[in-house]
Design an enzyme around this catalytic site. Structure first.
Site, PDB file in Angstrom:
ATOM      1  N   TYR A   1       0.781  -1.055   0.045  1.00  0.00           N
ATOM      2  CA  TYR A   1      -0.291   0.048   0.178  1.00  0.00           C
ATOM      3  C   TYR A   1       0.803   1.242  -0.116  1.00  0.00           C
ATOM      4  CZ  TYR A   1      -3.454  -3.423   1.320  1.00  0.00           C
ATOM      5  OH  TYR A   1      -4.272  -4.615   1.455  1.00  0.00           O
TER       6      TYR A   1
ATOM      7  N   GLN B   1      -7.336 -13.894   4.678  1.00  0.00           N
ATOM      8  CA  GLN B   1      -7.825 -12.833   4.378  1.00  0.00           C
ATOM      9  C   GLN B   1      -8.255 -12.775   2.686  1.00  0.00           C
ATOM     10  OE1 GLN B   1      -6.291  -8.368   3.570  1.00  0.00           O
ATOM     11  NE2 GLN B   1      -6.035  -8.884   5.763  1.00  0.00           N
TER      12      GLN B   1
HETATM   13  N1  NAP Z   1      -5.658  -8.678   0.892  1.00  0.00           N
HETATM   14  C1  NAP Z   1      -5.877  -8.271  -0.114  1.00  0.00           C
HETATM   15  O1  NAP Z   1      -5.606  -8.482  -1.135  1.00  0.00           O
HETATM   16  C2  NAP Z   1      -6.798  -6.925   0.125  1.00  0.00           C
HETATM   17  C3  NAP Z   1      -7.439  -6.491  -0.998  1.00  0.00           C
HETATM   18  C4  NAP Z   1      -7.964  -5.060  -0.716  1.00  0.00           C
HETATM   19  C5  NAP Z   1      -8.081  -4.686   0.591  1.00  0.00           C
HETATM   20  N2  NAP Z   1      -7.521  -5.112   1.555  1.00  0.00           N
HETATM   21  C6  NAP Z   1      -7.853  -4.774   2.987  1.00  0.00           C
HETATM   22  O2  NAP Z   1      -9.177  -4.436   3.168  1.00  0.00           O
HETATM   23  C7  NAP Z   1      -9.230  -3.175   3.666  1.00  0.00           C
HETATM   24  C8  NAP Z   1     -10.735  -2.833   3.147  1.00  0.00           C
HETATM   25  O3  NAP Z   1     -10.735  -2.999   1.884  1.00  0.00           O
HETATM   26  P1  NAP Z   1     -11.157  -1.622   1.081  1.00  0.00           P
HETATM   27  O4  NAP Z   1     -10.297  -0.545   1.651  1.00  0.00           O
HETATM   28  O5  NAP Z   1     -10.661  -2.011  -0.450  1.00  0.00           O
HETATM   29  O6  NAP Z   1     -12.581  -1.448   0.826  1.00  0.00           O
HETATM   30  P2  NAP Z   1     -13.921  -1.078   1.828  1.00  0.00           P
HETATM   31  O7  NAP Z   1     -13.199  -1.126   3.064  1.00  0.00           O
HETATM   32  O8  NAP Z   1     -14.866  -1.870   1.297  1.00  0.00           O
HETATM   33  O9  NAP Z   1     -14.016   0.339   1.533  1.00  0.00           O
HETATM   34  C9  NAP Z   1     -13.290   1.350   1.527  1.00  0.00           C
HETATM   35  C10 NAP Z   1     -14.391   2.834   1.108  1.00  0.00           C
HETATM   36  O10 NAP Z   1     -15.491   2.801   1.950  1.00  0.00           O
HETATM   37  C11 NAP Z   1     -15.493   4.204   2.378  1.00  0.00           C
HETATM   38  N3  NAP Z   1     -16.225   4.051   3.876  1.00  0.00           N
HETATM   39  C12 NAP Z   1     -15.747   3.498   4.954  1.00  0.00           C
HETATM   40  N4  NAP Z   1     -16.715   3.375   6.019  1.00  0.00           N
HETATM   41  C13 NAP Z   1     -17.842   3.898   5.420  1.00  0.00           C
HETATM   42  C14 NAP Z   1     -19.096   4.041   5.907  1.00  0.00           C
HETATM   43  N5  NAP Z   1     -19.264   3.853   7.045  1.00  0.00           N
HETATM   44  N6  NAP Z   1     -19.886   4.430   5.233  1.00  0.00           N
HETATM   45  C15 NAP Z   1     -19.595   4.700   3.826  1.00  0.00           C
HETATM   46  N7  NAP Z   1     -18.460   4.734   3.259  1.00  0.00           N
HETATM   47  C16 NAP Z   1     -17.403   4.270   4.152  1.00  0.00           C
HETATM   48  C17 NAP Z   1     -14.161   4.481   2.763  1.00  0.00           C
HETATM   49  O11 NAP Z   1     -14.396   6.034   2.578  1.00  0.00           O
HETATM   50  P3  NAP Z   1     -13.155   7.179   3.431  1.00  0.00           P
HETATM   51  O12 NAP Z   1     -12.022   6.495   3.514  1.00  0.00           O
HETATM   52  O13 NAP Z   1     -13.406   8.223   2.624  1.00  0.00           O
HETATM   53  O14 NAP Z   1     -13.796   7.117   4.936  1.00  0.00           O
HETATM   54  C18 NAP Z   1     -13.472   4.085   1.581  1.00  0.00           C
HETATM   55  O15 NAP Z   1     -13.829   4.746   0.426  1.00  0.00           O
HETATM   56  C19 NAP Z   1      -8.269  -2.282   2.783  1.00  0.00           C
HETATM   57  O16 NAP Z   1      -8.227  -1.114   3.347  1.00  0.00           O
HETATM   58  C20 NAP Z   1      -6.839  -3.175   2.891  1.00  0.00           C
HETATM   59  O17 NAP Z   1      -6.478  -2.849   4.429  1.00  0.00           O
HETATM   60  C21 NAP Z   1      -6.838  -6.681   1.383  1.00  0.00           C
END
Ligand code: NAP
Length: 296
Positions: free
Chosen positions: A63, A173
């Site tokens: 990241y 994960q």
């Molecule tokens: N292992 C892997 O390959 C992999 C892949 C992808 C992700 N991940 C991990 O999983 C985490 C989560 O996945 P992700 O970040 O892709 O997606 P996510 O958590 O599904 O979505 C993040 C988005 O949702 C918004 N958000 C957060 N809380 C909210 C709420 N209560 N209401 C409305 N919108 C909200 C955030 O906005 P704001 O930031 O503007 O608040 C951001 O734009 C990642 O950050 C990472 O640590 C791992």
């Protein structure tokens, strides 16, 4: 809700590590450190989440090319002991020696001497035996407490856990949300059978199937309104719902906006009853056959 009532997922005892109960909602960090928000805002969001009980923080060397780990390092500078810290190694850095130096680089950026959990980010071409050997060495050196994997489908899980030491895999994960339920067909049941909890990434559908539609879906919104909650909270409560009386999914939403952080923490106390779960099932049924593992 008192802290005692917080829904948790247990990671089994391992060697000298006692079993640990983790809150079923943690914090992601993908896109932090990329100037989409200021570093101060990102640090504040993580610290606010910690204060509200979202103590698991998930990051990765990938990241922002280490930038997200630096943000986490700043957020934890005077409170490392309050967090359960997870990072991930690139598959091409997951060799016998390269995984050791990748971990050491992560520790430097995170300004800590250990990770609570270190994951192989996705399966690559380095033999899993080598990665496992490196993980065990890192454990012996006290640099990681536990290890696990990410983006592993059932065949990868079988291969990993059949290796000597592979059964100590703490988690897998994977992408999981209401619009992307492929893992429920065989991967999730297999992990349940083998007592390996799941960390659900993209739990509010930033990626994966139906990613653009889910938060605006009429049934999700109707249930949210009835429960005086937000659609995102319904998605989180759904992802961490207990199945057959057992909770084994930890959702790791990423949020920088403080209102989002507060909502995500409050989702720990949102309960979906059987009727709400049945309605969501009807609107977004799990596939009845094995599908490709959804990834971003
Ligand atoms: N292992 C892997 O390959 C992999 C892949 C992808 C992700 N991940 C991990 O999983 C985490 C989560 O996945 P992700 O970040 O892709 O997606 P996510 O958590 O599904 O979505 C993040 C988005 O949702 C918004 N958000 C957060 N809380 C909210 C709420 N209560 N209401 C409305 N919108 C909200 C955030 O906005 P704001 O930031 O503007 O608040 C951001 O734009 C990642 O950050 C990472 O640590 C791992």
């Amino acid at each position: 809700m008192s802290r005692q009532d917080v829904p948790t997922v247990t990671l089994a005892a391992l060697g000298d590590q006692p079993a640990i109960d983790l809150p079923a909602i943690g914090q992601g960090t993908w896109y932090m450190g990329e100037n989409r928000a200021t570093p101060e805002e990102e640090v504040r969001a993580l610290q606010q989440g910690l204060e509200l009980g979202l103590t698991l923080i998930d990051t990765a060397e990938m990241y922002a090319d280490g930038g997200a780990e630096k943000i986490v390092g700043k957020a934890l500078q005077d409170r490392r002991d309050k967090a359960f810290l997870v990072s991930k190694v690139y598959p091409w850095n997951a060799g016998r020696d390269s995984a050791i130096s990748a971990c050491e680089q992560s520790l430097k950026r995170l300004k800590t001497d250990h990770l609570d959990l270190y994951l192989l980010h996705w399966p690559g071409s380095v033999p899993l035996e080598e990665t496992l050997e490196a993980f065990e060495r890192l454990q012996e050196q006290g640099k990681i407490k536990r290890f696990g994997v990410s983006n592993f489908d059932i065949d990868d899980m079988q291969a990993f856990t059949e290796l000597s030491g592979g059964k100590r895999c703490a988690v897998n994960q994977v992408l999981y949300h209401l619009g992307s339920r492929g893992i429920e067909h065989s991967l999730l049941p297999w992990q349940r059978q083998h007592d390996i909890p799941t960390m659900a990434y993209c739990p509010i559908a930033q990626g994966g199937n139906l990613r653009r539609e889910l938060l605006g879906d009429p049934e999700v919104n109707a249930i949210a309104e009835e429960l005086n909650a937000s659609p995102a909270q319904v998605l989180l409560a759904w992802a961490i719902r207990p199945v057959d009386g057992k909770r084994d999914v930890i959702a790791i939403p990423k949020a920088v906006q403080l209102d989002h952080v507060r909502q995500n923490a409050a989702a720990l106390s949102l309960k979906l009853d059987d009727e709400a779960i049945a309605r969501l099932d009807a609107a977004f049924p799990a596939p009845g056959r094995k599908t490709h593992l959804d990834i971003v």
